[in-house]
Design a protein around this motif. Structure first.
Motif, PDB file in Angstrom:
ATOM      1  N   VAL A 194       2.184   5.043   2.283  1.00 30.92           N
ATOM      2  CA  VAL A 194       3.454   5.455   2.887  1.00 30.92           C
ATOM      3  C   VAL A 194       3.322   6.646   3.841  1.00 30.92           C
ATOM      4  CG1 VAL A 194       4.453   7.070   1.175  1.00 30.92           C
ATOM      5  CG2 VAL A 194       5.905   5.396   2.319  1.00 30.92           C
ATOM      6  N   LYS A 197       1.914   5.399   7.134  1.00 30.17           N
ATOM      7  CA  LYS A 197       2.901   4.512   7.745  1.00 30.17           C
ATOM      8  C   LYS A 197       4.014   5.331   8.419  1.00 30.17           C
ATOM      9  CE  LYS A 197       6.137   0.858   6.378  1.00 30.17           C
ATOM     10  NZ  LYS A 197       6.554  -0.067   5.318  1.00 30.17           N
ATOM     11  N   ARG A 222       5.781  12.089  -5.253  1.00 29.83           N
ATOM     12  CA  ARG A 222       4.357  12.142  -5.556  1.00 29.83           C
ATOM     13  C   ARG A 222       3.831  13.559  -5.365  1.00 29.83           C
ATOM     14  NH1 ARG A 222       5.344   7.756  -6.843  1.00 29.83           N
ATOM     15  NH2 ARG A 222       4.237   5.792  -6.528  1.00 29.83           N
ATOM     16  N   ARG A 283       8.958  -1.483  -5.242  1.00 30.86           N
ATOM     17  CA  ARG A 283       8.018  -1.905  -6.289  1.00 30.86           C
ATOM     18  C   ARG A 283       8.749  -2.403  -7.528  1.00 30.86           C
ATOM     19  NH1 ARG A 283       3.590   1.960  -5.097  1.00 30.86           N
ATOM     20  NH2 ARG A 283       3.311   1.551  -2.867  1.00 30.86           N
ATOM     21  N   GLU A 286       8.066   1.823 -10.901  1.00 26.63           N
ATOM     22  CA  GLU A 286       7.603   3.060 -10.258  1.00 26.63           C
ATOM     23  C   GLU A 286       7.186   4.053 -11.336  1.00 26.63           C
ATOM     24  OE1 GLU A 286       7.257   4.666  -7.321  1.00 26.63           O
ATOM     25  OE2 GLU A 286       7.924   3.116  -5.939  1.00 26.63           O
TER      26      GLU A 286
END
Ligand code: GDP
Length: 334
Positions: A194, A197, A222, A283, A286
């Protein structure tokens, strides 16, 4: 000259680790998978340097699901240090291809351990374990004693591999260590992660090359660090006098939205008009509150991350801008 073998040498971490080891006077060998499309882009600058490639850097074809070849390479090279970084490392993708993820990440590690067990002079082993083994942990931040509770096929495969490394260390006396690594990023990060991206999209939108950015969950958080700090951690782990496991983390949590805000701010853009939600990137499960406590590494290895979150995201975005500007032959800032 100390000799190292790296599995996953073509990856983000493998390429930075190669540079670090060459700088420190090592002879470096790397294991590469034979695939029809050559992917050596992160090593091209070394591969094309005749002073380095074939002199102090060597690549060998081998796969983690081919133990005969792995054994032959290990016997031939006789490395002092083995850095095991290879494996299918994309968490989202591990839900799509769970069997091959486990084959590479879990069984691949066990195969290496089995080979090491038979060697007369086994190398010191560094295994790149992951914070994904903690999944939905009982406590935050996590440390070396936190129980495993993975929530993805990747996390589960890594939990297996991590425990196996400990078992082989305790049972067979191997110098085998787990570095439990939280997310670490860099301009060399794979494009489907991510941070990369987002940094890429912010730069492409700035240059008018793209119009929008499709993302999944923006609230995911994160503990994001700089890959260059983490490869230093790998090396330090194997220089320590005792084989032990370490958590490597920044201890700071940031959300996907924080990445978006920092990247777009670096490009002097307002992010809201450009970012769209896309269910394809959400997802099935998570992890929660994955944030690490690296106190043990700080104390015993004198390891500390040097780059802040905003420095890292800004660097990544600015580099994407330069890269794209060259590719599209537009002057930077146009
Ligand atoms: P990892 O899953 O922690 O190894 O790292 P990723 O970079 O793949 O994902 C980090 C977080 O970003 C997770 O919470 C994802 O659900 C979230 N995320 C949101 N949108 C995207 C997306 O478009 N791609 C990826 N890869 N992750 C996304």
């Amino acid at each position: 000259m100390p000799r190292a073998l790296i599995t996953g040498i073509n990856g983000q971490d493998g390429s930075y680790l190669t540079e670090l080891l060459l700088d420190r006077g090592y002879e470096v060998h790397g294991l590469v998978r034979r695939v029809s499309t050559l992917n050596r882009s992160r090593l091209d600058h070394l591969y094309n340097n005749p002073q380095i490639y074939g002199q102090r850097l060597f690549l060998h074809y081998g796969d983690l699901d081919d133990p005969t070849t792995l054994r032959r390479i290990l016997v031939k090279i006789e490395p002092d240090e083995l850095y095991h970084l290879a494996g299918q490392s994309h968490v989202g993708l591990s839900f799509e291809i769970p069997e091959s993820t486990c084959e590479m990440t879990a069984m691949g590690t066990l195969r290496l351990l089995e080979i090491m067990r038979d060697l007369n002079r086994p190398p010191k082993l560094f295994h790149a374990a992951s914070s994904e083994i903690f999944g939905r942990p009982e406590k935050s931040p996590q440390d070396e004693l936190t129980p495993f509770a993975p929530v993805s096929p990747y996390g589960c495969a890594k939990a297996f591999a991590t425990r196996m490394v400990t078992i082989y260390r305790e049972t067979y006396g191997l110098f085998a260590c787990n570095g439990i690594m939280y997310n670490h990023e860099s301009p060399r990060r794979g494009e489907n992660f991510v941070t990369r991206k987002i940094c890429h999209a912010a730069a492409a939108i700035k240059l008018g090359l793209e119009k929008e950015l499709m993302l999944g969950d923006l609230t995911g958080r994160r503990d994001w660090g700089d890959a260059r700090d983490y490869v230093r951690a790998m090396w330090l782990t194997l220089q320590h006098s005792v084989a032990e496991d370490f958590v490597f983390a920044t201890g700071q949590l940031h959300s996907v939205q924080d990445v978006v805000e920092t990247a777009f701010k670096t490009m002097q853009l307002d992010w809201q008009p450009y970012v769209k939600r896309d269910a394809r990137f959400i997802r099935p499960a998570e992890p929660l509150q994955l944030v690490g406590n690296a106190a043990k590494a700080r104390l015993l290895l004198n390891w500390e991350p040097k780059t802040s979150f905003s420095q890292l995201i800004s660097e990544m975005t600015n580099l994407e801008l330069s890269r794209l500007a060259v590719q599209s032959s537009k002057p930077v800032g146009a």
